[in-house]
Design an enzyme around this catalytic site. Structure first.
Site, mmCIF file in Angstrom:
data_model
loop_
_atom_site.group_PDB
_atom_site.id
_atom_site.type_symbol
_atom_site.label_atom_id
_atom_site.label_comp_id
_atom_site.label_asym_id
_atom_site.label_seq_id
_atom_site.Cartn_x
_atom_site.Cartn_y
_atom_site.Cartn_z
ATOM 1 C CB SER A 34 -7.714 -8.283 -0.695
ATOM 2 O OG SER A 34 -7.637 -6.912 -0.417
ATOM 3 C CD GLN A 181 -13.499 -1.770 -2.361
ATOM 4 O OE1 GLN A 181 -14.416 -0.963 -2.537
ATOM 5 N NE2 GLN A 181 -12.847 -1.865 -1.210
ATOM 6 C CG ASP A 331 -6.241 -0.340 1.804
ATOM 7 O OD1 ASP A 331 -7.077 0.572 1.692
ATOM 8 O OD2 ASP A 331 -6.469 -1.518 1.480
ATOM 9 C CE LYS A 358 -9.499 2.424 -0.553
ATOM 10 N NZ LYS A 358 -9.758 0.992 -0.824
ATOM 11 N NE ARG A 362 -8.272 4.581 5.103
ATOM 12 C CZ ARG A 362 -8.364 3.340 4.686
ATOM 13 N NH1 ARG A 362 -7.805 2.990 3.534
ATOM 14 N NH2 ARG A 362 -9.002 2.433 5.393
ATOM 15 N NE ARG A 406 -6.419 -0.507 5.398
ATOM 16 C CZ ARG A 406 -6.044 -1.753 5.658
ATOM 17 N NH1 ARG A 406 -5.010 -1.977 6.446
ATOM 18 N NH2 ARG A 406 -6.685 -2.778 5.134
#
Length: 456
Positions: A34, A181, A331, A358, A362, A406
Site C-alpha cells: 500500500s 481504495q 487482506d 478482492k 475471497r 493471498r
C-alpha cells in the site's frame, strides 16, 4: 509495460508439506504494498526528487512505476528497493501515449483513476483477466462528481477509458462501504480541485494516504466520529519531494508468522514490520486466539510506526471477529481462516462483504480452500464460520487459487501444518505482492517444505 498476453505468467503449481522440525530465524518481508504504490504516486505529484528506500518490487508496484513514467514523471531504480521519482507537481501529469496496463493490481487501478480524474487528460486502463473482472464503479461514481467521465465494460469493468476534469470541483462524499481504495481515489482527485474535499468513512480504514499527504506538505485534517472518521483536504497544494522509508508489509508478514504459530517447535521473528494501528487487526485477533506474539523495537519511520514481531508455536482457540475490525485486516482473512481451522472451537468472522470484490471472491475462495483440505466451514450472509477441532485438518487437497496471491499463500501455509501436503493449482501470482515467499519459508524450515508440484 504493454498489455500483450506474453506478460501473463504461465501457471505454477506448488505444494507444501509439514517440515520435520519447527520454523526459526529472523527475517524481513518485502516492503508494504500500500505504501509503495502511494510513494510512487505522490512522488509523481510532488515538486522535486523523492527518494524511496524499501520499495516493494513485486509486479503490482512495478506496474504503478510504469504508469507514473507514462504520465510524465521520471522514475529511476538505483538499486534493490532504492528508487528516485522526479515529479511534475499537482495537476502536472501528461496524457499517456499508450494504454496503462495495471496487471493484477486493484489498488493501482483504483488510485490511478483518482489521479486521472483531476487532470484534463485522456487515458485507458486495462489489466489481467482477474483485474478485468473486478468492479471499478465504486470509484467511478464519486470521481464523476469531480467532473471526470468514464467509459467501461458492463458493471464498470476494465478496460476503462477516463477523461479527467478540466476544472475539478471539490467533493463532499460519504463512503457507502469501508474502502481505503475509494477514499484514496477521492482524495487524489481532490488534490487538483480548488477548495476543500471532504470524505466521511463509516469505519476507519488504513490511513497511509492521509499520512503521506501530510509527509509531502498537504493540509489534511482528520476528525474521529464514532467508529469512523472525517477527512478534509485543502486542494491544489504544492507537494514537495520528501524521502520515504517503506516498512515491511504487515499483510505479507502475516504468512510466515501464522505458519510459525501452526508448526510445532517454531519460534520466528519478522523485522521492521509496519504497525499502523489501522493495519494490525490480525495481530490483535491472533492474541485473542491465545497466540504467543510479542512486539519489540517499536519506532517511527517516514511517519509510520514499525517494529519487530516474534511468535512461538502453541495451541490456538476459536475467535469471534467483529465487523468493525475487518478494514484493519481485510487482506489477512484467508490466512487467519487457516489458523482458525487448526484452533479449538468455532470461529466466526463477521461482515466480510468487502472481501467479495478482492482478487477473487475471497469469502467463497477461503471456504473452498479449507473444505478441500478436510475442514468444516459454513457461510451465512457475509459471515464465515470455521469449525476447528483443536488441531490441523487432514490436508491433501488441491486448491484453486483464482489468480489470487493471498489464497495461494494461505493454502501453502496450511499445508505446513496438515498431515497430508496441500497443493495449489497456480502460485505464479504470489510474486505480485511477496517475491521470495517460498524461499523464505524454506529457509525458516531448513528444508524444501514448499516446492513445485509434480504433474499428476
Amino acid at each position: 509495460m504493454g498489455h500483450d498476453t506474453a506478460s501473463i505468467p504461465s501457471p505454477r503449481p506448488l505444494r507444501s508439506h509439514r517440515p520435520s522440525g519447527g520454523l526459526s530465524g529472523r527475517f524481513a518481508v518485502a516492503g508494504d504494498k500500500s505504501i509503495s504504490h502511494r510513494a510512487l504516486m505522490f512522488g509523481a505529484l510532488a515538486v522535486g526528487r523523492t527518494e524511496i528506500t524499501g520499495l516493494l518490487e513485486g509486479e503490482d508496484v512495478l506496474r504503478t512505476a510504469a504508469a507514473m513514467r507514462a504520465l510524465g514523471a521520471t522514475v529511476e531504480r538505483l538499486g534493490e528497493g532504492h528508487w528516485i521519482v522526479a515529479g511534475r507537481g499537482v495537476g502536472g501529469l501528461v496524457e499517456p501515449a499508450d494504454v496503462l496496463d495495471m496487471g493484477n493490481s486493484g489498488t493501482a487501478a483504483r488510485l490511478i483513476c483518482g489521479l486521472l480524474a483531476g487532470h484534463p487528460i485522456f487515458a485507458v486502463l486495462t489489466g489481467d483477466a482477474s483485474l478485468r473482472s473486478r468492479p471499478m464503479k465504486r470509484v467511478m461514481e464519486p470521481l464523476a462528481a469531480f467532473g471526470a467521465r468514464f467509459t467501461g465494460r458492463a458493471g464498470g469493468r476494465l478496460p476503462l477509458a477516463v477523461e479527467g476534469a478540466a476544472e475539478p470541483m471539490p467533493l463532499d462524499y460519504t463512503l457507502p462501504m469501508a474502502s481505503a481504495q475509494v477514499k484514496s481515489a477521492v482524495l487524489l482527485a481532490g488534490l487538483c480541485a480548488r477548495g476543500t474535499t471532504r470524505v466521511v468513512e463509516p469505519h476507519a480504514t488504513r490511513d497511509h494516504t492521509e499520512n503521506m499527504l501530510r509527509h509531502f506538505g498537504a493540509s489534511v485534517r482528520v476528525m474521529v466520529e464514532g467508529e469512523g472518521r472525517v477527512i478534509e483536504l485543502d486542494g491544489q497544494p504544492e507537494l514537495t519531494a520528501a524521502p520515504i522509508v517503506v516498512p515491511g508489509d504487515p499483510s505479507s508478514a502475516a504468512f510466515p508468522l501464522v505458519a510459525a504459530l501452526l508448526v510445532p517447535g517454531s519460534e520466528l521473528t519478522v523485522e521492521n514490520v509496519g504497525l499502523n494501528p489501522l493495519r494490525t487487526g490480525l495481530f490483535t485477533t491472533l492474541r485473542e486466539m491465545g497466540a504467543h506474539l510479542s512486539i519489540g523495537g517499536e519506532r517511527i519511520e517516514g511517519g509510520e510506526p514499525v517494529g519487530d514481531i516474534t511468535v512461538r508455536a502453541g495451541a490456538l482457540r476459536a475467535v469471534d471477529v467483529p465487523p468493525s475490525r475487518v478494514p484493519s485486516m481485510v487482506d489477512e482473512f484467508p490466512v487467519l481462516a487457516a489458523a482458525a481451522a487448526c484452533a479449538a472451537g468455532v470461529s466466526r468472522f463477521r461482515g466480510l462483504g468487502e472481501l467479495r470484490v478482492k482478487e477473487s471472491d475471497r469469502v467463497a475462495a477461503t471456504a473452498a480452500l479449507l473444505e478441500a483440505n478436510g475442514a468444516t466451514v459454513s457461510i451465512e450472509g457475509d459471515d464465515l464460520f470455521v469449525h476447528g477441532v483443536g488441531g490441523p485438518p487432514a490436508g491433501g487437497g488441491m486448491v484453486v487459487t483464482h489468480m489470487d496471491h493471498r489464497i495461494a499463500m494461505s493454502a501453502l501455509v496450511l499445508g505446513l501444518a496438515t498431515p497430508q501436503p496441500v497443493a495449489v493449482d497456480d502460485a505464479s501470482f504470489i510474486d505480485t505482492s511477496f517475491p521470495g515467499f517460498a524461499a523464505l519459508i524454506n529457509r525458516a524450515a531448513g528444508e524444501e517444505a514448499v516446492r513445485d508440484e509434480a504433474p499428476r
